[in-house]
Write a protein that holds these residues in place. Structure first.
Motif, PDB file in Angstrom:
ATOM      1  N   LEU A  13     -23.548  29.138 -36.503  1.00 17.71           N
ATOM      2  CA  LEU A  13     -24.475  28.492 -37.440  1.00 17.71           C
ATOM      3  C   LEU A  13     -24.938  27.133 -36.935  1.00 17.71           C
ATOM      4  CD1 LEU A  13     -22.696  29.391 -40.797  1.00 17.71           C
ATOM      5  CD2 LEU A  13     -24.907  30.259 -40.004  1.00 17.71           C
ATOM      6  N   ALA A  14     -24.122  26.488 -36.082  1.00 14.98           N
ATOM      7  CA  ALA A  14     -24.471  25.147 -35.589  1.00 14.98           C
ATOM      8  C   ALA A  14     -25.491  25.189 -34.461  1.00 14.98           C
ATOM      9  CB  ALA A  14     -23.204  24.429 -35.112  1.00 14.98           C
ATOM     10  N   TYR A  15     -25.676  26.359 -33.859  1.00 15.83           N
ATOM     11  CA  TYR A  15     -26.579  26.480 -32.708  1.00 15.83           C
ATOM     12  C   TYR A  15     -28.005  26.718 -33.187  1.00 15.83           C
ATOM     13  CZ  TYR A  15     -28.132  28.096 -28.083  1.00 15.83           C
ATOM     14  OH  TYR A  15     -28.771  28.229 -26.886  1.00 15.83           O
ATOM     15  N   ASP A  16     -29.019  26.247 -32.420  1.00 15.24           N
ATOM     16  CA  ASP A  16     -30.418  26.343 -32.854  1.00 15.24           C
ATOM     17  C   ASP A  16     -31.102  27.634 -32.409  1.00 15.24           C
ATOM     18  OD1 ASP A  16     -30.520  24.017 -34.322  1.00 15.24           O
ATOM     19  OD2 ASP A  16     -31.124  22.780 -32.611  1.00 15.24           O
ATOM     20  N   TRP A  17     -30.507  28.402 -31.541  1.00 15.10           N
ATOM     21  CA  TRP A  17     -30.999  29.721 -31.127  1.00 15.10           C
ATOM     22  C   TRP A  17     -32.454  29.713 -30.662  1.00 15.10           C
ATOM     23  CZ3 TRP A  17     -27.064  32.657 -30.342  1.00 15.10           C
ATOM     24  CH2 TRP A  17     -25.904  32.478 -31.112  1.00 15.10           C
ATOM     25  N   PRO A  18     -32.725  29.078 -29.499  1.00 12.79           N
ATOM     26  CA  PRO A  18     -34.096  29.134 -28.956  1.00 12.79           C
ATOM     27  C   PRO A  18     -34.487  30.544 -28.534  1.00 12.79           C
ATOM     28  CG  PRO A  18     -32.582  28.111 -27.397  1.00 12.79           C
ATOM     29  CD  PRO A  18     -31.833  28.231 -28.691  1.00 12.79           C
ATOM     30  N   GLY A  19     -33.484  31.387 -28.243  1.00  7.69           N
ATOM     31  CA  GLY A  19     -33.781  32.772 -27.870  1.00  7.69           C
ATOM     32  C   GLY A  19     -33.762  33.719 -29.039  1.00  7.69           C
ATOM     33  N   ASN A  20     -33.546  33.174 -30.257  1.00  4.23           N
ATOM     34  CA  ASN A  20     -33.617  33.943 -31.493  1.00  4.23           C
ATOM     35  C   ASN A  20     -32.616  35.091 -31.550  1.00  4.23           C
ATOM     36  OD1 ASN A  20     -35.893  32.621 -33.056  1.00  4.23           O
ATOM     37  ND2 ASN A  20     -36.851  32.932 -31.042  1.00  4.23           N
ATOM     38  N   GLY A  66     -44.763  34.835 -33.352  1.00  6.76           N
ATOM     39  CA  GLY A  66     -43.376  34.400 -33.411  1.00  6.76           C
ATOM     40  C   GLY A  66     -42.834  34.126 -32.027  1.00  6.76           C
ATOM     41  N   GLU A  67     -41.684  33.456 -31.995  1.00  8.76           N
ATOM     42  CA  GLU A  67     -41.065  33.109 -30.714  1.00  8.76           C
ATOM     43  C   GLU A  67     -40.500  34.348 -30.016  1.00  8.76           C
ATOM     44  OE1 GLU A  67     -38.126  30.144 -31.412  1.00  8.76           O
ATOM     45  OE2 GLU A  67     -39.520  28.723 -32.341  1.00  8.76           O
ATOM     46  N   VAL A  68     -40.225  34.171 -28.740  1.00  7.08           N
ATOM     47  CA  VAL A  68     -39.611  35.251 -27.963  1.00  7.08           C
ATOM     48  C   VAL A  68     -38.251  35.596 -28.560  1.00  7.08           C
ATOM     49  CG1 VAL A  68     -38.674  35.891 -25.707  1.00  7.08           C
ATOM     50  CG2 VAL A  68     -40.793  34.570 -25.850  1.00  7.08           C
ATOM     51  N   GLY A  69     -38.022  36.902 -28.761  1.00  8.48           N
ATOM     52  CA  GLY A  69     -36.735  37.347 -29.262  1.00  8.48           C
ATOM     53  C   GLY A  69     -36.604  37.313 -30.758  1.00  8.48           C
ATOM     54  N   SER A  70     -37.699  37.018 -31.475  1.00 10.22           N
ATOM     55  CA  SER A  70     -37.617  36.913 -32.938  1.00 10.22           C
ATOM     56  C   SER A  70     -37.709  38.267 -33.629  1.00 10.22           C
ATOM     57  CB  SER A  70     -38.704  35.974 -33.460  1.00 10.22           C
ATOM     58  OG  SER A  70     -39.992  36.452 -33.085  1.00 10.22           O
ATOM     59  N   GLY A  71     -38.077  39.332 -32.896  1.00  9.79           N
ATOM     60  CA  GLY A  71     -38.103  40.666 -33.485  1.00  9.79           C
ATOM     61  C   GLY A  71     -39.484  41.219 -33.744  1.00  9.79           C
ATOM     62  N   LYS A  72     -40.475  40.789 -32.979  1.00 14.75           N
ATOM     63  CA  LYS A  72     -41.858  41.256 -33.202  1.00 14.75           C
ATOM     64  C   LYS A  72     -41.966  42.763 -32.945  1.00 14.75           C
ATOM     65  CE  LYS A  72     -43.574  38.237 -30.291  1.00 14.75           C
ATOM     66  NZ  LYS A  72     -42.356  37.438 -30.026  1.00 14.75           N
ATOM     67  N   ASP A  73     -41.269  43.279 -31.880  1.00  8.14           N
ATOM     68  CA  ASP A  73     -41.339  44.709 -31.601  1.00  8.14           C
ATOM     69  C   ASP A  73     -40.708  45.524 -32.727  1.00  8.14           C
ATOM     70  OD1 ASP A  73     -38.889  43.617 -31.038  1.00  8.14           O
ATOM     71  OD2 ASP A  73     -38.532  44.794 -29.223  1.00  8.14           O
ATOM     72  N   LEU A  74     -39.640  44.996 -33.358  1.00  5.38           N
ATOM     73  CA  LEU A  74     -39.020  45.695 -34.477  1.00  5.38           C
ATOM     74  C   LEU A  74     -39.978  45.767 -35.661  1.00  5.38           C
ATOM     75  CD1 LEU A  74     -36.567  46.970 -35.870  1.00  5.38           C
ATOM     76  CD2 LEU A  74     -35.736  44.676 -36.379  1.00  5.38           C
ATOM     77  N   PHE A  75     -40.673  44.678 -35.950  1.00  6.14           N
ATOM     78  CA  PHE A  75     -41.664  44.675 -37.029  1.00  6.14           C
ATOM     79  C   PHE A  75     -42.793  45.670 -36.741  1.00  6.14           C
ATOM     80  CE2 PHE A  75     -39.675  41.009 -38.857  1.00  6.14           C
ATOM     81  CZ  PHE A  75     -40.114  40.960 -40.179  1.00  6.14           C
ATOM     82  N   ARG A  84     -32.506  37.971 -30.190  1.00  8.99           N
ATOM     83  CA  ARG A  84     -32.152  38.553 -28.897  1.00  8.99           C
ATOM     84  C   ARG A  84     -31.028  37.758 -28.238  1.00  8.99           C
ATOM     85  NH1 ARG A  84     -37.238  39.277 -25.364  1.00  8.99           N
ATOM     86  NH2 ARG A  84     -37.746  40.560 -27.163  1.00  8.99           N
ATOM     87  N   GLU A  85     -31.095  36.421 -28.342  1.00  9.94           N
ATOM     88  CA  GLU A  85     -30.036  35.584 -27.776  1.00  9.94           C
ATOM     89  C   GLU A  85     -28.745  35.755 -28.554  1.00  9.94           C
ATOM     90  OE1 GLU A  85     -29.216  30.929 -26.459  1.00  9.94           O
ATOM     91  OE2 GLU A  85     -30.893  31.419 -27.796  1.00  9.94           O
TER      92      GLU A  85
END
Length: 672
Positions: free
Chosen positions: A572-579, A396-405, A581-582
């Motif tokens: 909701l309109a933003y694409d959130w490249p930082g997922n 997954g991308e950076v900041g998507s929550g891999k450490d939480l999983f 975390r951003e």
């Protein structure tokens, strides 16, 4: 009172009349002259003294002295014949002599008065108080300073017994004994503290005729002495603090010459005080420029400079600050940190971090927010992974929550009672990372690594795509054989640890480029789980935002209830490249701008610069997500490298990545 008759009112009679008028024991009854315009006649009339043209009617028993200043011998003879029996006739010659003597007397009196006035002026001008007594203890001298210190007017002091002026005065005893006493302390009734010296007064015959004292107010002197004592104590305290500090400290004056060093400085540099004090600030530097001199030139602090100092050319970090007193530069103070000691402290810190990892809060799959199909599918996969002892690869991308999983999988598994240890594979150099993972044995010392510390638990290898191929090979052996060999050791140590790996990189591309081992990839990829990016599940943003709001309210001590419709539309309109975390970063920054009584995050609170969406032409070709991410990463690296002037260490520091990772990416994008 002697009654006087002056015969003759010329210049001599006029002078004699003026002198007689000044004597209290003489009275001029009348002055006689045939010339009404004579000087003496005019003066007499102005001062209401009787004037006559004939002296004969004036001779009577009331006249005791007749002074002839006519200069006429016949007049003198007549006066002798006709004078009363009780009267004395004084001729002009004698009168002139008397005038001369009286004038000289007057001159001497004036001289004495001037000297007396000068003495009184001097005595009243000096800061020391002076008091004198006669043989009966009566005050006969008292100057202005004495008046000020005793708070008694001079007019009241003169003529009183000294004990009425200064109750504890020892002057009567000094008069009786004839002894001298010097520098004795005394507190006056006014509260003034004085130091006094007392002397007997002895005349030319050797007889004591009185005593006097000279005294000085020492209240201010004592206050200054106390201040000096306090300053001395403070100076000693500061010196003691500096000398007891484990940090090396050096101080130079405004000219850059050494004025103070402590024992820690000598220990690090090898220089003694004799080799540094009074010498230029460059005396201790082996490699580099004097930071002391730079600070003295700029009057601004300089921190974190690497130098080599001393006879052993030790590598140190120097912090120097100017010493400003009353807006004037007085020198600079430098603190030197030995990098050898700092590296030891860093190792201890790393050990502490390892222990903290085992004490982190436990997360479960219930803590993962969202209702989208994508996130629910990932949660179902994670729940399945928790039930089987298999290696898991989180993508997954950076900041998507891999450490939480990863944490949630551990908490849902049978290994939950045992340690969960997270390792950032991109944070350390290869040799340090291997020591951290596998432990080491060197110089008779042995240290267990994270695999041993995680026994029966889970080790989470984050950003596994950053590993070197050498470290990949060692980890591959752990995954296959469940054994580790410490760095520098030879014995195999069995371990029972589950591995969960994660990467935001395209591992398949890395395999094609030869930076990632295929066998290691397939060993990790036993159970891959894709963590969807936030842009793939925007319907989860309101749920995640509300969840984050609860968390941030606790951190900030706020009571924000939610988001306005306009604010949520912007999110909701933003694409959130930082997922995720951003998203958390933006919400926390927005809450900073809220007023204490605000209950909702409004659109105006959102940082527009972070939500700005770059407009692109509709005809512009759009590549794959991986290609666009690579292009963006290349631009960021190029911009950061330029901003750092080509310095790769500073670039890595700004981007918060390891130097090894930076070199890898620069080669990847052909930026070197």
């Amino acid at each position: 009172m002697q009654n006087i008759l002056i015969v003759g009112a010329g210049n001599g009679g006029y002078a004699l009349l003026k002198l007689m008028e000044q004597a209290d024991y003489l009275q001029v009854t009348a002055i006689v002259d045939i010339n009404e315009e004579a000087p003496g006649m005019i003066y007499a009339k102005e001062h209401h003294i009787s004037t006559y043209s004939d002296w004969k009617p004036l001779l009577s028993g009331n006249i005791q002295i007749i002074i002839d200043v006519t200069g006429n011998r016949e007049v003198f003879q007549e006066l002798l014949v006709n004078r009363p029996a009780t009267a004395v006739v004084i001729p002009g010659e004698i009168a002139n002599l008397i005038v001369t003597l009286l004038e000289e007397k007057d001159d001497y009196i004036q001289i004495i008065d001037r000297k007396k006035m000068m003495q009184e002026l001097i005595f009243n001008s000096i800061e020391e108080g002076m008091i004198g007594i006669d043989d009966q203890g009566i005050v006969n001298f008292f100057n202005k300073s004495a008046e000020k210190m005793t708070k008694m007017p001079r007019e009241k002091a003169i003529g009183k017994h000294v004990h009425e002026v200064i109750g504890l005065s020892e002057l009567p005893r000094i008069f009786e004994t004839g002894s001298v006493e010097l520098n004795k302390e005394l507190t006056l009734e006014s509260g003034t503290k004085i130091v006094t010296s007392r002397y007997p007064m002895i005349n030319e015959e050797g007889k004591r005729v009185g005593a006097f004292a000279v005294f000085k107010d020492i209240t201010e002197v004592l206050r200054l002495a106390e201040e000096i004592t306090n300053l001395t104590e403070i100076q000693k305290m500061l010196e003691a603090i500096i000398y007891s500090s484990d940090d090396a400290i050096s101080v130079v004056d405004e000219e850059g010459k050494g004025i103070l060093i402590n024992p820690a400085y000598t220990r690090i540099t090898g220089f003694s005080e004799e080799e540094v004090i009074g010498r230029p600030a460059t005396a201790d530097i082996s490699e580099g420029e004097s930071i002391h001199l730079k600070v003295l030139q700029t009057k601004k602090p300089i921190r974190g400079v690497n130098l080599r100092v001393g006879k052993q050319k030790k590598e140190v970090i120097v912090n120097v600050a100017p010493i400003i007193v009353n807006s004037e530069l007085k020198g600079s103070v430098g603190v030197i940190h030995d990098m050898t000691e700092m590296r030891g402290l860093m190792k201890e810190l790393d050990r502490a971090k390892t222990l903290i990892r085992t004490l982190e809060l436990s997360y479960s799959l219930k803590d993962i927010s969202g209702k989208s199909k994508q996130i629910n599918f990932a949660i179902d996969q994670a729940r399945l992974a928790a039930s089987v002892p298999v290696t898991v690869l989180l993508r997954g991308e950076v900041g998507s929550g891999k450490d939480l999983f990863a944490h949630a999988i551990h908490s849902e598994s049978s290994r939950a009672p045992h340690p969960f240890i997270r390792v950032n594979c991109s944070a350390l150099e290869e040799h340090l990372l291997e020591k951290e993972l596998f432990g080491f044995e060197e110089n008779g010392l042995s240290q267990a690594g994270l695999f041993e510390n995680a026994e029966h638990g889970t080790i989470f290898l984050d950003e596994v795509g950053e590993l070197t191929k050498k470290t990949q090979a060692k980890l591959l052996r752990v995954l296959r054989e469940n054994i580790i060999i410490r760095v520098g050791g030879s014995s195999s140590i069995p371990v029972d640890v589950r591995v969960i790996a994660a990467s935001s990189l395209n591992l398949e591309k890395a395999m094609r480029e030869g930076t990632f081992r295929e066998d290691f990839y397939f060993q990790l990829n036993r159970m891959p789980i894709h963590i969807p990016a936030l842009s793939e599940r925007k319907e989860d943003i309101p749920i995640i935002a509300e969840h984050l709001l609860v968390k941030l309210n606790q951190e900030f001590g706020r009571n924000v209830e939610g988001f306005t419709e306009e604010a949520m539309d912007s999110l909701l309109a933003y694409d959130w490249p930082g997922n995720v975390r951003e998203l958390e970063n933006i919400i926390s920054r927005s809450m900073i701008f809220l007023q204490p009584n605000d209950r909702f995050v409004e659109e105006q609170h959102l940082p527009k610069s972070m939500l700005a969406i770059e407009n692109k032409d509709d005809d512009e070709p759009i590549g794959t997500l991986a290609e666009q991410m690579d292009e963006m990463e290349k631009k960021v690296l190029a911009r950061a490298l330029k901003a750092s002037g080509g310095n790769k260490s500073q670039t890595a520091k700004k981007l918060q990545i390891s130097l090894r990772t930076l070199y890898y990416k620069l080669e990847k994008y052909q930026l070197v």
